[in-house]
Write a protein that holds these residues in place. Structure first.
Motif, short mmCIF file in Angstrom:
data_model
loop_
_atom_site.label_atom_id
_atom_site.label_comp_id
_atom_site.label_asym_id
_atom_site.label_seq_id
_atom_site.Cartn_x
_atom_site.Cartn_y
_atom_site.Cartn_z
N THR A 62 6.22 14.87 -0.76
CA THR A 62 5.52 16.12 -1.08
C THR A 62 4.28 16.32 -0.21
O THR A 62 3.51 17.24 -0.43
N LEU A 63 4.08 15.43 0.76
CA LEU A 63 2.96 15.51 1.70
C LEU A 63 1.62 15.39 1.01
O LEU A 63 0.65 16.05 1.36
N SER A 64 1.53 14.51 0.01
CA SER A 64 0.28 14.22 -0.67
C SER A 64 -0.31 12.94 -0.07
O SER A 64 0.26 12.33 0.84
N CYS A 65 -1.45 12.52 -0.63
CA CYS A 65 -2.04 11.24 -0.21
C CYS A 65 -1.08 10.09 -0.43
O CYS A 65 -1.11 9.08 0.28
N GLU A 66 -0.19 10.23 -1.41
CA GLU A 66 0.75 9.14 -1.70
C GLU A 66 1.71 8.90 -0.54
O GLU A 66 2.14 7.76 -0.32
N ASP A 67 2.03 9.94 0.22
CA ASP A 67 2.87 9.74 1.40
C ASP A 67 2.14 8.95 2.48
O ASP A 67 2.73 8.10 3.15
N LEU A 68 0.84 9.23 2.64
CA LEU A 68 0.04 8.47 3.61
C LEU A 68 0.01 7.00 3.21
O LEU A 68 0.14 6.10 4.06
N ILE A 69 -0.18 6.75 1.92
CA ILE A 69 -0.26 5.37 1.41
C ILE A 69 1.09 4.67 1.58
O ILE A 69 1.15 3.52 2.02
N TYR A 70 2.16 5.35 1.22
CA TYR A 70 3.49 4.77 1.36
C TYR A 70 3.75 4.34 2.81
O TYR A 70 4.21 3.22 3.07
N ASP A 71 3.45 5.20 3.76
CA ASP A 71 3.69 4.89 5.17
C ASP A 71 2.90 3.66 5.61
O ASP A 71 3.41 2.81 6.35
N LYS A 72 1.64 3.56 5.15
CA LYS A 72 0.81 2.42 5.56
C LYS A 72 1.24 1.13 4.84
O LYS A 72 1.12 0.04 5.40
N LEU A 73 1.77 1.25 3.63
CA LEU A 73 2.30 0.06 2.95
C LEU A 73 3.57 -0.42 3.63
O LEU A 73 3.81 -1.63 3.73
N VAL A 74 4.38 0.50 4.11
CA VAL A 74 5.56 0.12 4.90
C VAL A 74 5.11 -0.65 6.14
O VAL A 74 5.69 -1.68 6.50
N GLN A 75 4.07 -0.16 6.80
CA GLN A 75 3.54 -0.85 7.98
C GLN A 75 3.06 -2.25 7.62
O GLN A 75 3.36 -3.23 8.33
N PHE A 76 2.34 -2.36 6.50
CA PHE A 76 1.84 -3.67 6.06
C PHE A 76 3.00 -4.62 5.81
O PHE A 76 2.95 -5.80 6.20
N CYS A 77 4.06 -4.13 5.18
CA CYS A 77 5.22 -4.97 4.90
C CYS A 77 5.90 -5.42 6.20
O CYS A 77 6.32 -6.58 6.34
N ASP A 78 6.01 -4.51 7.15
CA ASP A 78 6.59 -4.87 8.44
C ASP A 78 5.81 -5.98 9.11
O ASP A 78 6.38 -6.87 9.75
N GLU A 79 4.50 -5.94 8.96
CA GLU A 79 3.62 -6.91 9.63
C GLU A 79 3.57 -8.26 8.93
O GLU A 79 3.30 -9.28 9.56
N THR A 80 3.83 -8.28 7.62
CA THR A 80 3.64 -9.52 6.86
C THR A 80 4.91 -10.05 6.22
O THR A 80 4.90 -11.12 5.60
N GLY A 81 6.03 -9.30 6.35
CA GLY A 81 7.26 -9.73 5.70
C GLY A 81 7.26 -9.48 4.21
O GLY A 81 8.10 -10.02 3.48
N SER A 82 6.33 -8.67 3.75
CA SER A 82 6.23 -8.38 2.33
C SER A 82 7.27 -7.34 1.91
O SER A 82 7.94 -6.74 2.75
N THR A 83 7.40 -7.13 0.62
CA THR A 83 8.39 -6.20 0.07
C THR A 83 7.68 -5.09 -0.70
O THR A 83 6.78 -5.35 -1.49
#
Length: 389
Positions: A62-83
């Motif tokens: 819905t293009l809210s702040c939650e989308d920004l957060i989701y994208d950055k959490l995906v990045q964090f997971c990619d970098e650390t192997g997290s889920t």
């Protein structure tokens, strides 16, 4: 391209990218841990991959702040192997009282990430039941006088000062009548979503920003009632343009694209919110992008990402609220190519004054009103400085 198609394409692209990510969005059912109730390992000691739950108050895409957060959490997971797991409430607040305790009871998550002003009471209740569960909250806080909130880290951002910047910019633009898209009327507009503390904080800051530049400028304001009704936002924006507005600030999430489409049709201007509206529209080949001057963004994606990195390294302080003001760089009226063309190059005197105001804000030289912890009387007094429609 019609608005409906633009929004549909945007949502489709957002969800496709999420599914392709290696730690992408899971089914919205809470995941059960292998050993429910056991304590998670301190990530700061062994730096093991984390299991993260993002409890989404609205809906992703819905293009809210939650989308920004989701994208950055995906990045964090990619970098650390997290889920990363997600649970989407789709703006159904009745889910909070049962779902949050269920997520905690599973023992599956090293940290639960959630936010917005409707959530603190429910988080506090879950934290009382499961005091060892760690939380990262955005755009809101809890009562830290309560002992069981010691594992909650809260982050807020001064959206009122961000809105002040938008108000000052709108006021400076509406007086620049050499631009053919600006009329002679000293009127600007504001279209908000459903009424809540954060949305009203944007309105208060916007009114203050306009008045700081020129108190004789009229501010028109309207509420859509939700974050998705782009047709209603379009209707309200057109009504404000009919009354002389030539710059409108949209604070209604994805519904704001309706106001942007109205601005393009009327050859006036609009500001987006939460994400770069101009970039989204441009990506879909829409001419509407040329009329979106800027977007007001609280960079909660960056804020939460930085907090996750600290948590992973054992450095995040829980049991406290961290507020981010303009000086932190997390608050931004994005200066896009449209901004450069319309304001920076097209209105150099206005841009110089706007830059000066932003610098004074960052230096703490300007006091801005706020709806946070404000009385109803105060909110009504601020609204009285504008004109409802």
């Amino acid at each position: 391209m019609k608005l409906k198609k633009i929004v549909a394409l945007t949502l489709a692209m957002t969800m496709t990218l999420g599914l392709l990510a290696s730690c992408g969005k899971k089914d919205p059912e809470p995941t059960q841990a292998a050993n429910p109730g056991t304590e998670t390992t301190d990530p700061g000691t062994e730096k093991k991959p984390l299991n993260i739950m993002m409890y989404v108050i609205q809906s992703l895409g819905t293009l809210s702040c939650e989308d920004l957060i989701y994208d950055k959490l995906v990045q964090f997971c990619d970098e650390t192997g997290s889920t990363l797991n997600t649970y989407e409430c789709n703006s159904d607040e009745t889910k909070h009282s049962t779902t949050l305790p269920e997520l905690c009871a599973s023992g599956a998550y090293d940290v639960i990430v959630t936010g917005y002003y409707s959530i603190p009471e429910h988080v506090q209740r879950a934290a009382e039941m499961y005091p060892d569960q760690k939380w990262i909250l955005f755009d809101t806080s809890v009562d830290y006088d309560l002992d069981y909130c010691k594992n909650i880290a809260s982050f807020t951002a001064d959206q009122n000062t961000l809105a002040f910047m938008a108000g000052a910019l709108a006021a400076l633009m509406t007086t620049e009548t050499q631009d053919t898209n600006i009329n002679e009327d000293k009127v600007v507009g504001w279209v908000g979503a459903a009424e809540n503390t954060a949305v009203n904080d944007f309105l208060v800051g916007y009114i203050d920003g306009v008045n700081y530049v020129d108190s004789s400028i009229e501010v028109l304001y309207s509420y859509v009632g939700d974050w998705a009704n782009s047709a209603k936002a379009n209707e309200l924006a057109n009504a404000q343009f009919d009354l002389g507005a030539d710059v409108i600030f949209t604070v209604c999430g994805g519904a704001g694209f309706g106001a942007c489409e109205a601005a393009a049709a009327r050859k006036h201007y609009a500001f987006g919110v939460d994400t770069d509206f101009g970039a989204q529209l441009e990506q879909n080949g829409s001419d509407t992008a040329n009329y979106v001057v800027s977007s007001a963004i609280k960079q909660f994606g960056e804020i939460v990402y930085d907090a996750m990195v600290k948590f992973y390294n054992g450095e995040l302080e829980f049991g406290k609220l961290t507020n981010c003001d303009v000086s932190t760089g997390y608050l931004e009226m994005v200066e896009t190519k449209q901004f450069d063309e319309i304001v920076k190059n097209g209105m150099p005197d206005a841009y110089a004054r706007y830059t000066e105001i932003c610098n004074d804000l960052a230096a703490g030289k300007i006091e801005v009103g706020t709806a946070v912890n404000a009385t109803t009387e105060y909110i009504n007094e601020k609204r009285a400085e504008a004109a409802p429609f």
